[in-house]
Design a protein around this motif. Structure first.
Motif, short mmCIF file in Angstrom:
data_model
loop_
_atom_site.label_atom_id
_atom_site.label_comp_id
_atom_site.label_asym_id
_atom_site.label_seq_id
_atom_site.Cartn_x
_atom_site.Cartn_y
_atom_site.Cartn_z
N GLY A 69 -14.72 -74.84 19.05
CA GLY A 69 -13.88 -74.07 18.16
C GLY A 69 -14.58 -73.57 16.92
O GLY A 69 -13.99 -72.84 16.12
N SER A 70 -15.85 -73.94 16.75
CA SER A 70 -16.59 -73.53 15.56
C SER A 70 -17.90 -72.86 15.92
O SER A 70 -18.16 -71.75 15.49
CB SER A 70 -16.83 -74.74 14.66
N GLY A 71 -18.73 -73.50 16.70
CA GLY A 71 -19.99 -72.89 17.06
C GLY A 71 -21.07 -73.90 17.38
O GLY A 71 -20.81 -75.09 17.53
N ILE A 72 -22.30 -73.40 17.47
CA ILE A 72 -23.46 -74.24 17.77
C ILE A 72 -24.33 -74.29 16.53
O ILE A 72 -24.80 -73.24 16.04
CB ILE A 72 -24.25 -73.69 18.98
N TYR A 73 -24.56 -75.49 16.01
CA TYR A 73 -25.25 -75.66 14.74
C TYR A 73 -26.58 -76.38 14.91
O TYR A 73 -26.69 -77.32 15.71
CB TYR A 73 -24.38 -76.43 13.75
N VAL A 74 -27.57 -75.93 14.15
CA VAL A 74 -28.87 -76.58 14.14
C VAL A 74 -28.76 -77.88 13.34
O VAL A 74 -28.19 -77.90 12.25
CB VAL A 74 -29.94 -75.67 13.50
N ARG A 246 -12.95 -78.63 15.76
CA ARG A 246 -11.59 -78.73 16.26
C ARG A 246 -11.58 -79.41 17.61
O ARG A 246 -12.52 -79.28 18.37
CB ARG A 246 -10.97 -77.33 16.41
N THR A 247 -10.50 -80.08 17.90
CA THR A 247 -10.36 -80.75 19.18
C THR A 247 -9.55 -79.86 20.11
O THR A 247 -8.46 -79.43 19.76
CB THR A 247 -9.62 -82.10 19.03
N PRO A 248 -10.09 -79.52 21.31
CA PRO A 248 -9.36 -78.65 22.22
C PRO A 248 -8.07 -79.30 22.69
O PRO A 248 -7.99 -80.52 22.83
CB PRO A 248 -10.35 -78.46 23.39
#
Length: 269
Positions: A69-74, A246-248
């Motif tokens: 729900g947010s993205g892919i973070y380094v 976020r939790t799906p």
């Protein structure tokens, strides 16, 4: 200088290597968000499943963190328990596509030659699958038994071994990490219905229906693992900018009556 063996790198490994290099060079700093799967696929001109395999590989290595729900973070490798790159591991989607091709043909032939004893073995695995919690090791054991039992009906030890070995690839860390996001009791019940469709077609000695039922089952498995992480929808949202996870939502639980083994046959609802 002695020659070294040349190994063809899988496409998802090439993508993972390229992204890792960009992270190491500072192109993507710790804490920054990578482009979405869709954007990466478009830039690299490859499929989204291949991008997903690469991102999962980097997550297992401790280089990125996926926040649904947010993205892919380094992330800083020091904050994780990094796993060395494993070039020999098959990608989850590559495995499922191979299984779709092979096991559809096996199910088709099984519908032609399966005996009552073969159907009884398939039914036994379904009864076990009905009464096990998922996700879990036991559910995988009975799922494997189902697919191996179908291959076993052909009386070919090589096919039994190949089907079993392909299924066992689910135990690799990349597949396990992908399953972590998308497998649940709800998806297990859906998959169980698909198993019953395969079983019923084989028991009815309908080769075309058996082939299609197995193809659909493994194709839908790929679809389940390819569900959106939610990053595209959230790319411009405050949650994405702030890195809020976020939790799906959990899938609704369909009702199913318990399966009972009677006269060597598994009965559906």
């Amino acid at each position: 200088m002695p020659l070294e063996a040349v190994e063809a790198r899988r496409l998802y490994r090439q993508v993972a290597d390229q992204l890792r290099s960009l992270i190491d060079s500072g192109e993507y700093a710790v804490g920054s968000r990578l482009p979405t799967e869709r954007e990466l696929a478009e830039q690299l001109r490859i499929s989204r499943p291949t991008v997903r395999e690469a991102l999962i590989a980097l997550e297992v290595e401790g280089r990125v963190r996926i926040r649904v729900g947010s993205g892919i973070y380094v992330i800083d490798p020091a904050d994780a328990a990094p796993t060395p790159p494993a070039a020999g591991i098959e990608g989850p989607f590559e495995l499922l596509r191979a299984r779709e091709f092979l096991e559809s043909a096996i199910a088709e032939q099984a519908a032609r030659v399966a005996t009552k004893d073969d159907i009884a073995r398939i039914d036994a695995s379904l009864v076990a699958m009905e009464n096990v919690e998922h996700p879990g090791e036991a559910s995988m054991v009975h799922d494997r038994a189902f697919h191996v039992a179908i291959a076993g009906s052909l009386g070919n030890a090589v096919l039994v071994r190949v089907v079993g070995e392909l299924f066992d690839q689910r135990l690799n860390p990349y597949f396990a990490q992908l399953a972590h996001y998308f497998e649940s009791p709800g998806t297990w019940r859906t998959a169980l219905d698909e198993h019953y469709a395969v079983r019923d077609a084989i028991a009815s000695h309908d080769p075309d229906a058996a082939r299609e039922a197995m193809r659909k089952h493994l194709a839908r498995s790929q679809e389940r693992f390819a569900q959106n992480f939610g990053a595209e929808a959230a790319a411009g949202s405050p949650a994405a900018r702030g890195g809020v996870s976020r939790t799906p939502a959990k899938p609704a639980k369909p009702k199913r009556a318990k399966t009972q083994a009677k006269s060597g046959s598994a009965r559906r609802r």
